[in-house]
Design an enzyme around this catalytic site. Structure first.
Site, PDB file in Angstrom:
ATOM      1  N   HIS A  91       0.862  -1.189   0.000  1.00  0.00           N
ATOM      2  CA  HIS A  91       0.000   0.000   0.000  1.00  0.00           C
ATOM      3  C   HIS A  91       0.897   1.237   0.000  1.00  0.00           C
ATOM      4  CE1 HIS A  91      -3.203   2.798   1.116  1.00  0.00           C
ATOM      5  NE2 HIS A  91      -4.024   1.852   0.737  1.00  0.00           N
TER       6      HIS A  91
ATOM      7  N   ASP B 110      -7.854  -5.394  -0.050  1.00  0.00           N
ATOM      8  CA  ASP B 110      -8.292  -6.261  -1.162  1.00  0.00           C
ATOM      9  C   ASP B 110      -7.890  -7.713  -1.002  1.00  0.00           C
ATOM     10  OD1 ASP B 110      -7.509  -3.419  -3.058  1.00  0.00           O
ATOM     11  OD2 ASP B 110      -9.524  -4.229  -2.768  1.00  0.00           O
TER      12      ASP B 110
END
Ligand code: SDX
Length: 428
Positions: free
Chosen positions: A305, A362
């Site tokens: 991320h 996700d």
């Protein structure tokens, strides 16, 4: 806290103001830098750039903190509903009981789609990706709801926001129904926002759809976890589109297009496909090796991320929810075992530790969505459904700012310097 920083550039000594928010990093105000020095800053990917000020969502990537209007995501996921979070993001405060009832009533009365929009679906192939349909149908809303397209009118902006939040479940459910050749299901106002989405998706005209409370709660929590996330790529796209004065439906269609990418919202579909391709725990080392191989473009989807360099608090809640849902549905999915083992192996590997790569939102969402019955192609459409409230809240915040200007970045030019035209006959 310092109130300015010194910069010597282009032979000038500058004092650049430092601005502080309520929490988080200070920013250096460089708005006059080009006028004072003739120089730009350079930050492709915006790794060190604040594009705006906002009071909606705060992320601390090192501490794994995510706050929506100050409320931690873990508390919201555990204790509130998606409708409460929508009210919070749009209006700044958690609703009272009366405010929540009124808001939910308003949203439920906007869930229907103009009947002519249903014909748009017929123009797509049955195997069209749902995100292609979402881009097209949401963009087309501006042709049907012109009475809420005047962005200078706060009332119209709020109606457009309510319409978008309310119609996304209908549009997404219709995309799924179209893909499997089943009839579209009308919204039912006696159901919750999420229960209504489930009945439009999995219900059939031949029988009364019974909402499974376990699935309804898990789906509602998944919507909460995806509702907003500061200035991510798709939100920044919505803001940039909105800065030109484009209508809200066009701006959200732009956000959907950006979210579709596998580096962003498309990662949930890619992550489950990757877990299925790995198939069994004994094949995980092969994929971890590929993810570490600089010559292999393969990345572990659902890992890493830009902001979270510790862990994504949403992934933690998502993993807990997977356990609850699979347990309560009595479903065992070998893919979940692969996901758990992959996380453990990756998080004990020096490459992932050094690069601070952890599961993101996700990584686990696909396991739940698959257990509920969604095909992987619907995963990003569900992300777009949930993120619509964040997009419209951020869009409203930007449009309401009297100082907002059209977004227009500059560049470092590396092309040819000026040269004269060469007639065709003279080109070698
Ligand atoms: C979302 O921004 C948001 O808030 C987004 C989001 C939201 O709610 O809106 O949180 C939703 O988009 C989550 C992210 C979903 N994407 C994925 O899971 C795709 C896989 N992840 C990556 O592509 C990547 O981690 C990003 C895109 C998420 C972040 O990329 P960055 O911050 O630009 O980091 P990078 O690409 O520069 O990577 C840093 C290093 C690189 O190695 P080096 O060049 O330094 O040697 O880490 C490596 C990368 O190769 N790396 C990975 C990796 N992610 C980064 N290596 C293997 N597997 C990965 N997943």
């Amino acid at each position: 806290m310092t109130d300015s920083v010194k910069l010597n550039a282009a032979g000038k000594d500058l004092d650049l103001k430092v601005l502080s928010g309520s929490v988080g990093p200070d920013v250096i105000d460089i708005r006059k830098l080009y006028a004072q020095t003739g120089m730009f800053t350079y930050d492709p990917g915006f790794t060190s750039t604040a594009s705006c000020d906002s009071a909606i969502t705060y992320i601390d990537g090192d501490e794994g903190v995510l706050l929506h209007r100050g409320y931690p995501i873990g508390q919201l996921a555990e204790k509130s509903s998606f409708m409460e979070v929508c009210h919070l993001l749009l209006n700044g405060e958690l609703p009272t009981k009366d405010e929540l009832d009124k808001f939910s009533y308003t949203i439920s009365r906007h869930t229907m789609l103009h009947e002519q929009l249903a014909t748009f679906y017929r123009g797509f192939r049955r195997d069209a990706h749902p995100m292609a349909i979402m881009c097209g149908v949401v963009g087309a809303l501006s042709a049907f709801y012109q009475d809420s397209a005047d962005i200078t009118d706060p009332q119209q902006r709020m109606i457009a926001s309510h319409r978008l939040i309310a119609k996304m479940p209908t549009i997404a459910a219709m995309a799924y129904k179209y893909s499997i050749g089943q009839p579209f299901m009308s919204p039912k106002n006696n159901l919750s926002y999420t229960g209504n989405f489930l009945q439009m998706t999995f219900g059939v005209p031949a029988e009364e759809y019974v909402v499974n409370p376990v699935v309804e709660k898990a789906m509602d929590r998944i919507f909460i976890l995806h509702a907003d996330h500061e200035q991510n790529a798709s939100t920044s796209t919505v803001r940039l589109a909105g800065s030109s004065g484009a209508n809200p439906f066009a701006c959200i269609a732009a956000g959907i297009a950006c979210l579709w990418g596998p580096a962003h919202g498309g990662a949930n579909e890619a992550a489950l496909n990757m877990l299925r391709e790995i198939g069994t725990v004994d094949r995980i080392p092969e994929y971890i090796a590929r993810a570490k191989d600089k010559n292999d473009p393969f990345r572990l989807m659902g890992f890493g991320h830009r902001v979270y360099k510790n862990y994504d608090p949403r992934a933690t809640v998502m993993q807990q929810t997977v356990r609850e849902v699979l347990g309560e549905l009595g479903v065992t999915d070998p893919v979940f075992d692969v996901a758990i083992a992959l996380e453990e192996m990756a998080l004990s590997d020096p490459y992932f530790i050094e690069k601070k790569l952890f599961p993101n939102v996700d990584f686990y969402s696909g396991v739940i969505l698959s257990a509920i019955g969604f095909p992987t192609t619907m995963f990003t459409a569900l992300f777009a459904l949930a993120r619509t409230v964040g997009w419209v809240a951020q869009w409203n915040e930007m449009i309401s700012d009297p100082e907002q200007k059209i977004g227009r970045p500059r560049q470092l030019y590396t092309g040819p310097t000026q040269r004269d035209f060469v007639p065709l006959a003279d080109r070698k």
